[in-house]
Design an enzyme around this catalytic site. Sequence first.
Site, PDB file in Angstrom:
ATOM      1  N   SER A   7       0.801  -1.224   0.000  1.00 58.77           N
ATOM      2  CA  SER A   7       0.000   0.000   0.000  1.00 58.77           C
ATOM      3  C   SER A   7       0.832   1.271   0.000  1.00 58.77           C
ATOM      4  O   SER A   7       0.278   2.367   0.086  1.00 58.77           O
ATOM      5  CB  SER A   7      -0.941   0.010   1.204  1.00 58.77           C
ATOM      6  OG  SER A   7      -0.218  -0.038   2.412  1.00 58.77           O
ATOM      7  N   LYS A  10      -5.275   3.357   9.675  1.00 54.79           N
ATOM      8  CA  LYS A  10      -4.508   4.375   8.961  1.00 54.79           C
ATOM      9  C   LYS A  10      -5.170   5.742   9.053  1.00 54.79           C
ATOM     10  O   LYS A  10      -4.502   6.767   9.224  1.00 54.79           O
ATOM     11  CB  LYS A  10      -4.342   3.960   7.495  1.00 54.79           C
ATOM     12  CG  LYS A  10      -3.461   2.728   7.302  1.00 54.79           C
ATOM     13  CD  LYS A  10      -3.420   2.299   5.840  1.00 54.79           C
ATOM     14  CE  LYS A  10      -2.559   1.059   5.659  1.00 54.79           C
ATOM     15  NZ  LYS A  10      -2.513   0.602   4.252  1.00 54.79           N
TER      16      LYS A  10
END
Length: 819
Positions: free
Chosen positions: A688, A731
């Site tokens: 990611s 996140k």
Amino acid sequence: MPEKKVKVKIASNVLHLPAIALRGLVVFPNNIVHFEVGRTKSIAAIEAAMHLNSSIFLVSQREMDVEEPGLRDLYSYGVVAEIKQVLRVSDELVKVLVEGKSRARLMELESGGKFLQATVRPAPVRGINTEKQAQVEALVRSLKECFEEYLSFSPQISKDVVYNILSSDNPLYLSEYMPANLLFKYQDKQAVLNESTLLGRLEKLLVLLHRECDILAIEKDIDEKVNVQMDKGQREYYLREQMHAISEELGDSEDTRAEADTYRQKILDLKLDAESEEKLLKECDRLARMQGNSAETSVVRSYLDTCLALPWHTTTRDDLDQAHARKVLDRDHYGLDKVKERILEILAVRKLNTDVKGQIICLVGPPGVGKTSIAHSIAECMGRKFARMSLGGVHDEAEIRGHRRTYIGAMPGRIISAVTTAKSSNPVILLDEIDKLAADYKGDPSSALLEVLDPEQNRTFKDNYLDIPFDLSEVLFITTANDASTIPAPLYDRMDVIELSSYTRTEKFNIAKKHLLPKQLKNNGLTGKVTLSSGALYEIIDGYTREAGVRSLERTITNVLRKCAKKIAAGEAEKISVSAAMVKTLLGPEKVKPSFISRANAVGIANGLAWTSVGGEMLPVEVAVIPQGSGKIELTGSLGDVMKESAHLAVTYARVHADEYNIPADRIKTSDIHIHAPEGAVPKDGPSAGVTLTTALISALSGVPVRCDLAMTGEITLHGNVLPIGGLKEKSMAAFREGIHEVLIPKDNVSDLHEVDAEVKKAVRFVPVGDLSQVLGEALVKPARTTPRETHPVPTATQLIAAEPVPAKDTAKEPAAVM
């Protein structure tokens, strides 16, 4: 449709009354009876009678199982009664208290309406003439004598009933009172009611009473035979006691035979299955043949004591009340709304289906967010016993299954020990730190747990030490883990996972204020002596703790209180009010240093987002372009293989799209590129980081700064498509904590915004992107392409969720410390 009104007509000595068909019950005149009514027509008949202040006709059914009785299904004689009291228990059940007034004969019955309506004619019992007066007196005396014999068999009859029967000489009263209050079958009672003459009724009653006495006499004979058998057992008991006394006289105080008999009786009392009972009784026989001072004797004793200590048939009753559960959860935990809802859903399902078994709950989240305390609260909600066993570092299969008795010092496994400690066969057992199980040459404990946590197998769980099956299907297992990715897949598949996310700053403040501070004030004896202002709590949260949970926060609060306690104990002050400035005086300089992220628009630096087992983190990526090089690419920062591949994809994308961002064609070829992720001692891996690497690289090559108020996450393909990632909730929390106002996320992750905290969605704007051109258009300070870029207003997180038609896409769990 209006309710049909019932009129009570009295013409030619005939009554039209609402009627109730009784099942297994006969009401006599001059007797008060209470019974329950459940049939719709019967309830309607009561309501009609109450509405008109009229009497009601009570008649018994011939067969109890007929639901819609007609005239042929009812006896000919019943009782006209007066309703004394009505109590509605529910919509389908009514309790009625009635008093029988007079005997009546059923002539006609209308059953087509809302209730039964009977046409009845009064039918009083015919009296006696003077010639038969002596015969009636003789029958009354015989009845009383027979009743006294009946009392000798049934002494449990009420004293009031005995007195009323023996003190009365009224034959009519006795003919109605005795059958109404003695334990006859309802058919026999109806036979008495059907008799129209007093003489016939008394004769019928005398025959019934004689027959009942004969039956009770037979029952008494059977009881005496049973007592004889019991006396035989008592005789054996006395003989064994004599053997025990003889053994003591001979000096052999440890009589293993008597001890074995004690064990044998306890085993028989447990009512185990035949196989288990046979095995334990064999151990008793072994013990009876051993010497009292033998080493093997203590082994058998320990085994039998362990088996008998298990709560084989001892259970606690579940309390599945939603209001009580909500009260307990809100009292013990602040926030965690989604977790509480999941727990309440589980309790609701168990309330509606009591046969639900084998539901294993797994609480996954960073350290200190309250996983263990939630397990305690679940046990308290359900009213179950609680036992905890830590699995961290367990590497021996015997810790779970137990040791075989052939080994010296053998003992049962932790599961059986936890059940024994809980003293209930349906406790809540917490398996703590299940993600930290280890395996070595002694076996794999995670594989042993498969049987424990499998509802198809744990019904007959067999511990190696016990070697007999024990039912674990009633046990509610709760496991905890910090990182779900390290739980073995077969074990993970058996559990219902509930995720606990990191706490926000506001949640930490409320937890500290409502739970941690009062608890530590009490523990340190400072209740009413020390107060902490809101500013002081925020100062501790922001300047001295940096964690996903609140464990370090509690330690820091305790540290402040200890320093206050020292001052109070020294007599320097009686009461202390701690302010934000005073916190720095007590604890020294702030320990939390600012995270290294891009705080100003800079070339070659992009703010990325990473997921770790203890919550989300900001992870900036730096790129430096060194001119007059040879096209070499240097990667530093303890990057994993997947992250290195993302860096190469970013370089390839930059080469292909160099013209779009005004990058000279030969610059990449003639320059060295250095890509670095700070905090090089921390291993980093995962796909990611692709968008972050590409953005930083394009910025460094084109000289266009990257926005500092923006963070991003997403995996990329060779052609620049942005793929979905995992860990969006953690996140986004990291971005919120660092004050980031905008986050770029893959468009396929829009549905995952449902899981993001409401406070985060309110403060952070989420921008869905589908390819790298969109990412660079949002991230770079000014367009780096030669053609102007269209701009569109960015929807809020709530609008994104509402417009997303596709359910959340399942993404593979990323390893610890991943981008």
